[in-house]
Design a protein around this motif. Structure first.
Motif, PDB file in Angstrom:
ATOM      1  N   ILE A 238      63.144   6.724 -23.296  1.00  0.00           N
ATOM      2  CA  ILE A 238      62.127   7.307 -24.182  1.00  0.00           C
ATOM      3  C   ILE A 238      62.229   8.827 -24.176  1.00  0.00           C
ATOM      4  CG2 ILE A 238      59.640   7.646 -24.499  1.00  0.00           C
ATOM      5  CD1 ILE A 238      59.262   4.786 -23.388  1.00  0.00           C
ATOM      6  N   GLN A 239      62.361   9.396 -22.979  1.00  0.00           N
ATOM      7  CA  GLN A 239      62.417  10.853 -22.864  1.00  0.00           C
ATOM      8  C   GLN A 239      63.667  11.429 -23.524  1.00  0.00           C
ATOM      9  OE1 GLN A 239      61.488  12.303 -18.961  1.00  0.00           O
ATOM     10  NE2 GLN A 239      62.366  14.334 -19.329  1.00  0.00           N
ATOM     11  N   ILE A 240      64.784  10.729 -23.394  1.00  0.00           N
ATOM     12  CA  ILE A 240      66.045  11.223 -23.953  1.00  0.00           C
ATOM     13  C   ILE A 240      66.070  11.118 -25.470  1.00  0.00           C
ATOM     14  CG2 ILE A 240      68.538  10.777 -24.076  1.00  0.00           C
ATOM     15  CD1 ILE A 240      68.303   9.827 -21.120  1.00  0.00           C
ATOM     16  N   THR A 241      65.549  10.008 -26.005  1.00  0.00           N
ATOM     17  CA  THR A 241      65.707   9.724 -27.437  1.00  0.00           C
ATOM     18  C   THR A 241      64.448   9.940 -28.268  1.00  0.00           C
ATOM     19  OG1 THR A 241      65.097   7.386 -27.237  1.00  0.00           O
ATOM     20  CG2 THR A 241      67.412   7.975 -26.831  1.00  0.00           C
ATOM     21  N   GLY A 242      63.274   9.898 -27.630  1.00  0.00           N
ATOM     22  CA  GLY A 242      62.029   9.999 -28.386  1.00  0.00           C
ATOM     23  C   GLY A 242      61.600   8.688 -29.015  1.00  0.00           C
ATOM     24  N   CYS A 243      62.257   7.578 -28.664  1.00  0.00           N
ATOM     25  CA  CYS A 243      61.909   6.277 -29.220  1.00  0.00           C
ATOM     26  C   CYS A 243      60.644   5.729 -28.567  1.00  0.00           C
ATOM     27  CB  CYS A 243      63.066   5.304 -29.045  1.00  0.00           C
ATOM     28  SG  CYS A 243      63.353   4.779 -27.327  1.00  0.00           S
ATOM     29  N   ASP A 244      60.160   4.595 -29.079  1.00  0.00           N
ATOM     30  CA  ASP A 244      58.986   3.974 -28.472  1.00  0.00           C
ATOM     31  C   ASP A 244      59.407   3.050 -27.332  1.00  0.00           C
ATOM     32  OD1 ASP A 244      59.808   1.492 -29.633  1.00  0.00           O
ATOM     33  OD2 ASP A 244      58.655   1.914 -31.443  1.00  0.00           O
ATOM     34  N   GLU A 245      58.421   2.550 -26.622  1.00  0.00           N
ATOM     35  CA  GLU A 245      58.709   1.746 -25.428  1.00  0.00           C
ATOM     36  C   GLU A 245      59.448   0.458 -25.760  1.00  0.00           C
ATOM     37  OE1 GLU A 245      56.319  -0.315 -21.648  1.00  0.00           O
ATOM     38  OE2 GLU A 245      55.325   1.200 -22.900  1.00  0.00           O
ATOM     39  N   ALA A 246      59.059  -0.204 -26.846  1.00  0.00           N
ATOM     40  CA  ALA A 246      59.705  -1.462 -27.216  1.00  0.00           C
ATOM     41  C   ALA A 246      61.179  -1.242 -27.552  1.00  0.00           C
ATOM     42  CB  ALA A 246      58.972  -2.096 -28.400  1.00  0.00           C
ATOM     43  N   THR A 247      61.463  -0.162 -28.265  1.00  0.00           N
ATOM     44  CA  THR A 247      62.859   0.151 -28.615  1.00  0.00           C
ATOM     45  C   THR A 247      63.679   0.451 -27.363  1.00  0.00           C
ATOM     46  OG1 THR A 247      62.187   1.036 -30.764  1.00  0.00           O
ATOM     47  CG2 THR A 247      64.345   1.718 -29.926  1.00  0.00           C
ATOM     48  N   ALA A 248      63.069   1.199 -26.442  1.00  0.00           N
ATOM     49  CA  ALA A 248      63.771   1.529 -25.195  1.00  0.00           C
ATOM     50  C   ALA A 248      64.068   0.281 -24.389  1.00  0.00           C
ATOM     51  CB  ALA A 248      62.928   2.504 -24.377  1.00  0.00           C
ATOM     52  N   ALA A 249      63.077  -0.605 -24.264  1.00  0.00           N
ATOM     53  CA  ALA A 249      63.262  -1.833 -23.501  1.00  0.00           C
ATOM     54  C   ALA A 249      64.334  -2.710 -24.135  1.00  0.00           C
ATOM     55  CB  ALA A 249      61.944  -2.586 -23.400  1.00  0.00           C
ATOM     56  N   ASN A 250      64.336  -2.804 -25.457  1.00  0.00           N
ATOM     57  CA  ASN A 250      65.334  -3.611 -26.159  1.00  0.00           C
ATOM     58  C   ASN A 250      66.728  -3.021 -25.984  1.00  0.00           C
ATOM     59  OD1 ASN A 250      66.178  -5.726 -28.070  1.00  0.00           O
ATOM     60  ND2 ASN A 250      66.533  -4.013 -29.470  1.00  0.00           N
ATOM     61  N   ALA A 251      66.820  -1.709 -26.066  1.00  0.00           N
ATOM     62  CA  ALA A 251      68.120  -1.050 -25.892  1.00  0.00           C
ATOM     63  C   ALA A 251      68.664  -1.276 -24.490  1.00  0.00           C
ATOM     64  CB  ALA A 251      67.986   0.443 -26.179  1.00  0.00           C
TER      65      ALA A 251
END
Length: 294
Positions: A238-251
């Motif tokens: 999240i900190q590196i990309t600015g994405c949301d939590e769900a996107t980070a977890a999926n990635a």
């Protein structure tokens, strides 16, 4: 040797009040940390040179006896979980063998033959980085190991608490923190050991940064082996990309929990594309992100 000197200041230490004893110990520990400052240029130079060797596939080899050997093992053992450094590229050579990690082995540190033989048996070569640690700097086992490693073309780093130490003379990169006499005469697990731990912490962490295993102050190569670390991995993406939590977890799920790959996936790459970009960038996320933006 200063580390073996007796201090008249502490000759009645055992008769002091407990708080006074602890104050003396703490004063010694703070002085030990302060003694490392003058060694910073040598530590930086050693780490930069070590990174060049390790980029060619070399190994980190820790060598020592007694307290110094155990401190070396402790430093190396932290590198796989913290930075995902391959365990196959870590070698621990301890005077007296692995059993000496938990129990003292009499006369082991005096064996020149074992020091030389251990380096030969480990097949140390030009791409390896050999770190010898000795408070006195004159431990026969450690001095012999460094001599043999240097003869075989390895980078040799000598860490000592005595400026006149033999280990410093035989190392290609001498590092000294002159901690002087101990509060308990000769008890180098105290001031000397603390300074050694600080030196190795600084060296190995800078080395891992230069190896591309840190990005923006984050441990992006960390092994997420428990729930706390998995949560930390999500927070890093999240900190590196600015994405949301769900996107980070999926990635992270698509990337086998590898933060660097997950960050690239969260930015829109497929897993295969992320793998290829990171490989072209020699595993360095900063370089990969720079290449992505071109």
């Amino acid at each position: 040797m200063a580390t073996e000197h007796f201090s008249a200041r502490y000759q009645d230490l055992d008769a002091w009040p407990s708080l006074d004893i602890l104050s003396a110990f703490l004063e010694g520990q703070l002085a030990a940390v302060a003694a490392v400052r003058s060694a910073l240029p040598a530590i930086a130079e050693a780490a930069e040179a070590a990174a060049e060797r390790l980029r060619r596939g070399g190994r980190l080899v820790y060598v020592g006896a007694g307290t110094s050997g155990r401190i070396g093992v402790q430093d190396g053992a932290e590198l796989p979980p913290t930075f995902n450094w391959p365990e196959a590229r870590l070698v621990y050579l301890m005077a007296g063998g692995p059993g000496a990690l938990l129990s003292a082995v009499e006369n082991a540190e005096d064996s020149v033959e074992q020091g030389t033989e251990n380096i030969r048996n480990a097949d140390v070569g030009p791409n390896d980085v050999v770190i010898g640690v000795a408070a006195s700097g004159n431990t026969p086992y450690t001095v012999a190991a460094l001599k043999e490693a240097k003869a075989r073309g390895a980078q040799t780093i000598g860490v000592s608490n005595n400026s006149e130490a033999r280990i410093l003379a035989v190392a290609s990169h001498p590092i000294v923190a002159d901690t002087g006499e101990e509060v308990l005469a000769g008890s180098t697990r105290m001031k000397a050991g603390t300074a050694q731990k600080v030196i190795l912490n600084l060296f190995s962490t800078l080395l891992m940064i230069r190896m591309g295993r840190v990005y923006r102050g984050l441990m992006v190569d960390m092994r997420a082996t428990n729930a706390k670390l998995r949560r930390r991995s999500v927070a890093m993406v999240i900190q590196i990309t600015g994405c949301d939590e769900a996107t980070a977890a999926n990635a992270l799920s698509q990337s086998d929990g590898v933060v660097k790959i997950a960050a690239l996936v969260a930015l829109g790459l497929s897993r295969a594309e992320a793998d290829a970009l990171l490989a072209r960038s020699e595993g360095n996320l900063r370089v990969a992100l720079s290449n992505l933006s071109k």
